[in-house]
Design a protein around this motif. Sequence first.
Motif, PDB file in Angstrom:
ATOM      1  N   ALA A  99       9.346  72.603 174.751  1.00  0.00           N
ATOM      2  CA  ALA A  99       9.646  72.027 173.444  1.00  0.00           C
ATOM      3  C   ALA A  99      10.745  72.826 172.754  1.00  0.00           C
ATOM      4  CB  ALA A  99       8.407  72.005 172.558  1.00  0.00           C
ATOM      5  N   ILE A 100      11.702  72.114 172.198  1.00  0.00           N
ATOM      6  CA  ILE A 100      12.697  72.707 171.304  1.00  0.00           C
ATOM      7  C   ILE A 100      12.336  72.251 169.898  1.00  0.00           C
ATOM      8  CG2 ILE A 100      15.134  72.770 170.635  1.00  0.00           C
ATOM      9  CD1 ILE A 100      15.819  72.152 173.565  1.00  0.00           C
ATOM     10  N   LEU A 101      12.027  73.187 169.026  1.00  0.00           N
ATOM     11  CA  LEU A 101      11.622  72.851 167.662  1.00  0.00           C
ATOM     12  C   LEU A 101      12.859  72.789 166.787  1.00  0.00           C
ATOM     13  CD1 LEU A 101       8.348  74.961 167.257  1.00  0.00           C
ATOM     14  CD2 LEU A 101       8.713  72.729 168.365  1.00  0.00           C
ATOM     15  N   ASP A 102      13.280  71.576 166.484  1.00  0.00           N
ATOM     16  CA  ASP A 102      14.541  71.300 165.797  1.00  0.00           C
ATOM     17  C   ASP A 102      14.281  70.986 164.328  1.00  0.00           C
ATOM     18  OD1 ASP A 102      16.879  69.967 164.806  1.00  0.00           O
ATOM     19  OD2 ASP A 102      16.204  68.090 165.736  1.00  0.00           O
ATOM     20  N   MET A 103      14.722  71.863 163.413  1.00  0.00           N
ATOM     21  CA  MET A 103      14.587  71.603 161.983  1.00  0.00           C
ATOM     22  C   MET A 103      15.703  70.648 161.579  1.00  0.00           C
ATOM     23  SD  MET A 103      12.430  72.185 159.595  1.00  0.00           S
ATOM     24  CE  MET A 103      11.550  73.648 160.180  1.00  0.00           C
ATOM     25  N   HIS A 104      15.368  69.368 161.546  1.00  0.00           N
ATOM     26  CA  HIS A 104      16.380  68.323 161.354  1.00  0.00           C
ATOM     27  C   HIS A 104      16.712  68.098 159.878  1.00  0.00           C
ATOM     28  CE1 HIS A 104      18.374  65.796 164.318  1.00  0.00           C
ATOM     29  NE2 HIS A 104      18.492  64.862 163.414  1.00  0.00           N
ATOM     30  N   ASN A 162      19.609  71.538 162.081  1.00  0.00           N
ATOM     31  CA  ASN A 162      20.427  70.534 162.754  1.00  0.00           C
ATOM     32  C   ASN A 162      21.758  70.319 162.038  1.00  0.00           C
ATOM     33  OD1 ASN A 162      20.699  68.126 164.657  1.00  0.00           O
ATOM     34  ND2 ASN A 162      20.880  67.114 162.660  1.00  0.00           N
ATOM     35  N   GLU A 163      22.826  70.279 162.810  1.00  0.00           N
ATOM     36  CA  GLU A 163      24.175  69.938 162.343  1.00  0.00           C
ATOM     37  C   GLU A 163      24.493  70.549 160.965  1.00  0.00           C
ATOM     38  OE1 GLU A 163      24.742  65.720 162.848  1.00  0.00           O
ATOM     39  OE2 GLU A 163      24.488  65.874 165.017  1.00  0.00           O
ATOM     40  N   PRO A 164      24.669  71.850 160.941  1.00  0.00           N
ATOM     41  CA  PRO A 164      24.911  72.565 159.674  1.00  0.00           C
ATOM     42  C   PRO A 164      26.341  72.406 159.175  1.00  0.00           C
ATOM     43  CG  PRO A 164      24.983  74.105 161.497  1.00  0.00           C
ATOM     44  CD  PRO A 164      24.629  72.770 162.084  1.00  0.00           C
ATOM     45  N   VAL A 165      26.590  71.296 158.507  1.00  0.00           N
ATOM     46  CA  VAL A 165      27.949  71.041 158.034  1.00  0.00           C
ATOM     47  C   VAL A 165      27.893  70.167 156.787  1.00  0.00           C
ATOM     48  CG1 VAL A 165      28.168  69.056 159.576  1.00  0.00           C
ATOM     49  CG2 VAL A 165      30.220  70.123 158.663  1.00  0.00           C
ATOM     50  N   ASP A 166      28.617  70.540 155.769  1.00  0.00           N
ATOM     51  CA  ASP A 166      28.754  69.714 154.578  1.00  0.00           C
ATOM     52  C   ASP A 166      29.462  68.414 154.971  1.00  0.00           C
ATOM     53  OD1 ASP A 166      29.784  68.525 152.174  1.00  0.00           O
ATOM     54  OD2 ASP A 166      29.487  70.434 151.149  1.00  0.00           O
ATOM     55  N   ARG A 167      28.910  67.291 154.545  1.00  0.00           N
ATOM     56  CA  ARG A 167      29.479  66.000 154.913  1.00  0.00           C
ATOM     57  C   ARG A 167      30.952  65.877 154.518  1.00  0.00           C
ATOM     58  NH1 ARG A 167      26.348  60.247 154.225  1.00  0.00           N
ATOM     59  NH2 ARG A 167      27.910  58.937 155.222  1.00  0.00           N
ATOM     60  N   ASN A 168      31.363  66.616 153.520  1.00  0.00           N
ATOM     61  CA  ASN A 168      32.739  66.523 153.026  1.00  0.00           C
ATOM     62  C   ASN A 168      33.698  67.484 153.724  1.00  0.00           C
ATOM     63  OD1 ASN A 168      32.054  64.579 150.948  1.00  0.00           O
ATOM     64  ND2 ASN A 168      31.038  66.274 149.897  1.00  0.00           N
ATOM     65  N   THR A 169      33.205  68.236 154.715  1.00  0.00           N
ATOM     66  CA  THR A 169      34.059  69.183 155.426  1.00  0.00           C
ATOM     67  C   THR A 169      34.111  68.828 156.906  1.00  0.00           C
ATOM     68  OG1 THR A 169      32.223  70.714 155.789  1.00  0.00           O
ATOM     69  CG2 THR A 169      33.532  71.022 153.797  1.00  0.00           C
ATOM     70  N   ALA A 170      35.070  69.403 157.590  1.00  0.00           N
ATOM     71  CA  ALA A 170      35.310  69.018 158.982  1.00  0.00           C
ATOM     72  C   ALA A 170      34.418  69.743 159.979  1.00  0.00           C
ATOM     73  CB  ALA A 170      36.776  69.278 159.331  1.00  0.00           C
TER      74      ALA A 170
END
Length: 305
Positions: A99-104, A162-170
């Motif tokens: 199991a990979i415990l993914d904090m989504h 999961n996917e640590p990125v501000d929606r407004n940045t690249a």
Amino acid sequence: KGVITEYEETYQDEINAALRNNPNLTAEQVKELWNVYYDNYITEEDFANVKNQGFNVIRLPMYYGNFLEGADDALTLRKDAFDRLDWFLEMCKKYGLYAILDMHGVVGGQSGYEHCGTRRCEFWTNEVYQQEMCDLWKAIATRYTTTRSDLSATIAMFDLVNEPVDRNTAETSAKQHEVIKKMYDAVRSVDDKHIISIESCWMYNSFPNAKKLGYENVCYQIHLYNWSHDKIPNELFYFAQDFLFSFNKNDVPYLVGEFSFFHEPEEWQKWLKYYDDSGFSWTIWNYKIVTYGWWDSSWGLYVYK
């Protein structure tokens, strides 16, 4: 058919608010609705099915609300915080799966995209939210090194956010990686055995130098989506990724945690072989979904439409 007529972003906190404000539902009935959903969406049969498909690991998307309750700036651990996660890990263990415990989805939102649960993106600037997530990860790591140490070996890695990125940045920036390091340290304060997955978006050059941050026993995770595959051939997309990877290997293992080759079977075969030949581990997103539109032929292993 007929359940969904068009794709629309759906956010967890808006669903919660709609249920909470429904005059026809009591708080107990709302709780029961969620229990019915969780009890039936994934059952023991699904674990057997995953195993029979030839997979050896499940990346489990989790939401902070599965563990914590109360106002976002004053969250406490739910009494039943680990009931379902314990069951999930027990099923994985029974069927010989890791199991990979993914904090989504984290408190305050890590991106503003629907899959983090909220339109907000406040996590990276709110130290209260950051501390709450550090405390939660510490509680998770503690549980599976003490109270349920029998399930420890079933956990392949902790996937911090999961996917640590501000929606407004690249892409993922130093700001995000500073906070991720806090969560890493929180886990390491009680657990030095489990692999910790560090995510970064969307190119290989967005990962930090592991040695400079003092990372040990980590895996770097990237999600590879060629959203413009109708204009940019996969050969060009992966050539660019390979070029960046050649300068940013970091001497750590890599996991392609999410990807899709959409409705092109030949591309799936070709590029999965490429992942294997490159020595990258991979997990498909997703197992079971309800969707509609141009991606419904490949977005999940099982698709209801």
